[in-house]
Every structure is written in structure tokens, then in C-alpha cells.
Design an enzyme around this catalytic site. Structure first.
Site, mmCIF file in Angstrom:
data_model
loop_
_atom_site.group_PDB
_atom_site.id
_atom_site.type_symbol
_atom_site.label_atom_id
_atom_site.label_comp_id
_atom_site.label_asym_id
_atom_site.label_seq_id
_atom_site.Cartn_x
_atom_site.Cartn_y
_atom_site.Cartn_z
ATOM 1 N N SER A 76 0.795 -1.229 0.000
ATOM 2 C CA SER A 76 0.000 0.000 0.000
ATOM 3 C C SER A 76 0.827 1.279 0.000
ATOM 4 C CB SER A 76 -0.959 0.009 1.194
ATOM 5 O OG SER A 76 -2.045 -0.859 0.954
ATOM 6 N N LYS A 79 0.047 3.754 -2.704
ATOM 7 C CA LYS A 79 -0.930 4.832 -2.555
ATOM 8 C C LYS A 79 -0.274 6.195 -2.398
ATOM 9 C CE LYS A 79 -4.606 1.955 -0.484
ATOM 10 N NZ LYS A 79 -3.957 0.656 -0.270
ATOM 11 N N ASP A 169 -8.986 -13.539 -3.153
ATOM 12 C CA ASP A 169 -9.391 -12.314 -2.459
ATOM 13 C C ASP A 169 -10.726 -11.777 -2.976
ATOM 14 O OD1 ASP A 169 -7.202 -12.139 -0.774
ATOM 15 O OD2 ASP A 169 -6.038 -10.895 -2.154
ATOM 16 N N SER A 324 -6.289 3.105 4.514
ATOM 17 C CA SER A 324 -5.666 2.412 3.384
ATOM 18 C C SER A 324 -6.703 1.718 2.509
ATOM 19 C CB SER A 324 -4.624 1.401 3.890
ATOM 20 O OG SER A 324 -3.737 1.036 2.853
ATOM 21 N N ASN A 325 -7.670 2.499 2.029
ATOM 22 C CA ASN A 325 -8.783 1.943 1.267
ATOM 23 C C ASN A 325 -8.364 1.694 -0.181
ATOM 24 O OD1 ASN A 325 -11.308 1.815 -0.322
ATOM 25 N ND2 ASN A 325 -12.270 2.224 1.662
ATOM 26 N N ASN A 326 -8.277 0.438 -0.552
ATOM 27 C CA ASN A 326 -7.829 0.074 -1.894
ATOM 28 C C ASN A 326 -8.752 0.593 -2.983
ATOM 29 O OD1 ASN A 326 -5.685 -1.308 -0.790
ATOM 30 N ND2 ASN A 326 -6.628 -3.317 -0.977
ATOM 31 N N THR A 437 1.495 2.941 5.646
ATOM 32 C CA THR A 437 1.821 1.534 5.845
ATOM 33 C C THR A 437 1.591 0.751 4.558
ATOM 34 O OG1 THR A 437 -0.436 1.169 6.612
ATOM 35 C CG2 THR A 437 1.231 1.609 8.291
ATOM 36 N N GLY A 438 2.070 -0.478 4.545
ATOM 37 C CA GLY A 438 1.833 -1.354 3.415
ATOM 38 C C GLY A 438 2.051 -2.791 3.822
ATOM 39 N N SER A 439 1.154 -3.687 3.389
ATOM 40 C CA SER A 439 1.256 -5.090 3.788
ATOM 41 C C SER A 439 0.685 -6.026 2.738
ATOM 42 C CB SER A 439 0.492 -5.340 5.095
ATOM 43 O OG SER A 439 0.891 -4.475 6.116
#
Length: 518
Positions: A76, A79, A169, A324-326, A437-439
């Protein structure tokens, strides 16, 4: 014990970079490179890959660099590119509009012709917003539409899912289909999903009860679960079947138990929006005689009957970046494509992002971006390019609004702390560091800003890949806390227990674990 040998890198850093201690310090180096190298040498990163850059925010001087050009999965952190490009290309005042129009004529209370519902991508539309649009139609005196309800989602193309998104997913709310017309079930604005709440029956053997938010017949519940005696297993699974809007509820839930609450994606969000709007019209006494049809362009001479405007982009950035809304990222990407090239597609939008990156001094030729959110494992960014972006945006006129959207370490408020709200608590980075953040499995990142003990603002970018442990977020936190401490000896930060929560939860975006937000 050191697990990586970076003698050449350490020698280069020692020869060319310095990290000043507090004013008046006897030493001109604090050992920061060695401190960060020690963190990266943790056993959790054995066999992994790291790209890390630290720079002085004011002057841009690089203070630490480890593999700054290595292209790794940023998750993420993608973004960062999408959000800054959107602020520049769409503008902080940008709003999405949703219109109700007709090509027909009024005869008393009857509208002879078709009714069009036209969207431009608004990811914040709630069922209540569709209800307000329907109320405006009813307030105008219309009680019947002789034609059809036509849903116009043609602002965007028909590609619903991003490149190489994981098939398993599909039902998960962070991987919803992208359309110019959709519905969000909550004020986190998880567009393209419904909330399925399952509660146990009164007695063992009873079928659990289910509610769907918003209330809609667009999804069908296939109940296969059972209620078991108190103390039994609560192992409910709630998933949508591929290619359908059938949500299967299976497993068991005990009497008096918590049941389950899941955010589940819908198949074809344009139809979802049309169904919710049609129900709202009926509730206000407006009957549409004809059927619903999807993907129909509104005639240019159509008359506008009602309009809804979204919040401004500067405000939309808060739920987008904090949680963190994709889907927000992907919608903004297509919106940028439409704005710059007249084409609401990923290819056009990503070309616009690439152009923005080049314009601020980052090198789009050194990154690969295939979606707006970072959900794709094909995205590749080096920390060096992320750091360049973070440095460049500080001079943008909209920077303050964008900076406000970054999660704040250890701030407990969801729309302030966001995905960092349980991290770095009890350290000098708490309420200080901001970062994205990113995961993904085997990929983790954290990039942003932190102020050191001398009041100097630093830019940092940390991208970690190919680790086998559940999480390396404590290592990211240790680096940022070390920067925040900025003591003369630059000792490696040791995080208190309160800052280690991410490790126990596994390497997943905080906001991806609905409904129990971490």
C-alpha cells in the site's frame, strides 16, 4: 548476530554520509547507519530483501541508504504515488457527482421515458444518499416512470478487477470490483461491499439469523451454518460464490456467542447501485415500470432531475489514506485517466500518475505500477523513488491537506492514527511519526516523516520483502523510533511491548482486519 554482510555499503555510508548528534556534540557521527544496519540484520529478515532511505526533509541530503534502487513490492505504499498525483491532477477541491436524469417528458405525475442514474466514481455513496436522490424525484411530483431505469457507469471502462489481483481475495472487501456506480455500506466508505451480520439462534440446532447492510435483495444468503450449544465452536465463514451474489454462511456459532460480521464484495457493483436506488424510489412512492439495464450511456440532451456531490478530495483523503482503502485508490486512478485522457481506465490513469512522478523529479522508468492501491504483487517501487516523492511533495500548495491524511503513530483515533494507531506507542515516535503503511504476504513497507530530538524533520522509506515470518513491522517501527530518538550514540531502538502488537497480528494492513480494527 549479523545475518547480512554489507561491508561495502557500510564503507560507502561511512565515507560519504554523516549523522549529526545534538548541538555541541563532540562527534560528527552518531552511528546511525550502523544502528539501522543492526535492525535490518535481525533474524526475521534473514534471506529477505530491504530497500531503505532516510533523508533530511529540508535540504534533501541523503543520510542513510541501503539498496535504494532495489525494486520491491511496496504494497500500500503505492498509494503515496496515487494520492499525490490525484491531488495534483484532480485538485484538492475535486468532487464526484452522481446524477439522475431523463430523456422523457412529464404528464402530470407520470414521467414518460427512461430514468438514468449516472455515476462518475463516487466511492462514498451510501444508501442514504441514493434515498435522498429518490426523495428529490418524489418531491418533484413524479409517482411513476413509464420507461426503464438505466444505470450509466460509462465514465469508467468495464475492467472490474486490477491486474494480477489474487482470485482468492475476490470475496474480501479490500478487493471489490471497480465501477463508476457503486454503494458503500458504512462511513469507512468500503464501496462495492455489503455488511453481513450473523447472530446465533436461541437454541442449539436453530439456524443463525442474518442481516445485510444496506438492506437489499441484490445479494442472496445461502445459510448452511448451525447454532450449537453454549461453549461450542464459533467458526463461521461468510464468503460470496464466484460470479454470483450468493453469500454462503457456513460453520457453527454457539448460543450466546458473538457470531460473525463480515464485509463482503458484490458481483457487479453497478447493478448493486441500481437496485438500491430502485428500492429507494419505491419507498418514496415512485414506481419504475420498465426493467433495470446496466451500462447505458445517458443521452447528451437528457434533463437533470437530481444531483449528489461527494465531499472534496482533500476530505476524501482521510478515509482513503488513514484506513488504506484500496478501492478509493483504484477509483481515483480511473478518474485521473478520464480527466487527463478522456478514458476512465487503469492504463490511462497510471500514465497520468507516471507523468506526475516525472514532473516532480521521481523516475517512473525505475518503478512499475500496475494499479492504484498496491494490491497487485506486480507493483515494484524502490525506497529511493518513494523518498524522492516524499521530499518533492513538501513544496506542493496542497501538501498540508495531503500530509494531514497520513496515519499518525499511536494516535488512538481511527481517522487520525489510522493504520498506525497501535504502533510505536511509548516511544519518541508516538504522536510524532506519520507514514503510509503497506502489507502483503512477504511484503511490508512504511514511508513518511518523523521529527528527531533536535527538531529536524526527516523523510524515511522502508520497503521489506521476501521474509518468512508473519510480520516485520517491529523492525520498521524500530527504525523510525531510532530516527525519532536521534541521540548522539544512535542506539538501536528497543520497542516496548505495547509497540509490538503488529507482530502478533500478522503482516496484514490494520484496516484489512475488519471488523475488529487493530
Amino acid at each position: 548476530m549479523r545475518h547480512w554482510s554489507w561491508a561495502a555499503t557500510l564503507a560507502l555510508v561511512a565515507a560519504t554520509l554523516s549523522w549529526s548528534g545534538p548541538a555541541g556534540a563532540d562527534s560528527d557521527r552518531s552511528g546511525l547507519p550502523e544502528a539501522i544496519d543492526t535492525i535490518l540484520g535481525d533474524a526475521r529478515m534473514e534471506g529477505g530483501a530491504a530497500s531503505v532511505v532516510v533523508a533530511d526533509a529540508a535540504g534533501g541530503e541523503v543520510l542513510y541508504a541501503h539498496q535504494p534502487t532495489s525494486r520491491l513490492m511496496p504494497a500500500s505504499n503505492t498509494k503515496l504515488a496515487t494520492s499525490t498525483a490525484a491531488m495534483q491532477l484532480l485538485g484538492p477541491d475535486y468532487r464526484f457527482t452522481t446524477d439522475v436524469l431523463t430523456n422523457g417528458t412529464r404528464h402530470g405525475s407520470v414521467l414518460h421515458g427512461d430514468l438514468y442514474l449516472r455515476g462518475t466514481g463516487d466511492p462514498t455513496l451510501l444508501a442514504s444518499d441514493y434515498d435522498q436522490l429518490a426523495a428529490k424525484i418524489a418531491e418533484s411530483g413524479v409517482t411513476r416512470v413509464s420507461g426503464r431505469l438505466l444505470a450509466d457507469d460509462t465514465r469508467f471502462d468495464r475492467q472490474r478487477l486490477g491486474r494480477s489481483w489474487a482470485a482468492d481475495d475476490e470475496s474480501s472487501y479490500y478487493s471489490a470490483q471497480i465501477s463508476a456506480l457503486s454503494v458503500a455500506p458504512d462511513t469507512d466508505y468500503d464501496t462495492g461491499t455489503v455488511i453481513v451480520q450473523v447472530t446465533p439462534g436461541a437454541e442449539a440446532g436453530d439456524a443463525p439469523a442474518v442481516t445485510v447492510t444496506p438492506r437489499t435483495g441484490y445479494v442472496h444468503i445461502d445459510m448452511r451454518a448451525t447454532t450449537v450449544a453454549a461453549g461450542g465452536a464459533n467458526d463461521l465463514t461468510v464468503e460470496r460464490e464466484h460470479g454470483t451474489n450468493t453469500v454462503v454462511v457456513s460453520g457453527t456459532t454457539p448460543v450466546g456467542g458473538s457470531g460473525a460480521k463480515e464485509w463482503v464484495t458484490v458481483w457487479e457493483p453497478t447493478g448493486y447501485a441500481a437496485a438500491v436506488f430502485r428500492d429507494a424510489l419505491a419507498a418514496h412512492g415512485v414506481k419504475v415500470t420498465g426493467p433495470t439495464r446496466l451500462g447505458r450511456a445517458t443521452p447528451k440532451d437528457a434533463t437533470t432531475l437530481a444531483t449528489h456531490d461527494s465531499m472534496q478530495l482533500r476530505d476524501l483523503l482521510i478515509p482513503f489514506m488513514k484506513l488504506s482503502n484500496n478501492m478509493h485508490a483504484e477509483i481515483l486512478t480511473k478518474a485521473m485517466g478520464y480527466k487527463t485522457a478522456g478514458e476512465g481506465s487503469w492504463s490511462a490513469g497510471l500514465a497520468a500518475v507516471s507523468g506526475y512522478l516525472k514532473g516532480v523529479g521521481a523516475d517512473p522508468g525505475k518503478v512499475r505500477q500496475v494499479d492504484g492501491s498496491g494490491l497487485s504483487r506486480m507493483d515494484n517501487f524502490p525506497a529511493g523513488q518513494l523518498a524522492k516523492l516524499l521530499l518533492a511533495v513538501r513544496s506542493e500548495p496542497w501538501y498540508a491537506d495531503w500530509y494531514r491524511s497520513l496515519p499518525v503513530a499511536c494516535d488512538p483515533q481511527r481517522f487520525v492514527g489510522g493504520t498506525l494507531r497501535s504502533r510505536m506507542c511509548g516511544t519518541p515516535a508516538a504522536l510524532n511519526a506519520r507514514g503510509k503503511t503497506g502489507s502483503l504476504t512477504g511484503a511490508s513497507a512504511l514511508s513518511g516523516y518523523v521529527t528527531d530530538a533536535r527538531g529536524r524533520e526527516l523523510v524515511y522509506s522502508i520497503v521489506l520483502n521476501n521474509f518468512l515470518v508473519s510480520s516485520v513491522k517491529p523492525l520498521e517501527d524500530a527504525i523510525v523510533v531510532t530516527l525519532a530518538k536521534s541521540t548522539e550514540d544512535a542506539a538501536v531502538a528497543t520497542l516496548p511491548r505495547t509497540a509490538r502488537g503488529a507482530e502478533a497480528r500478522g503482516d496484514v494492513e490494520c484496516s484489512w482486519r475488519k471488523p475488529a480494527q487493530c
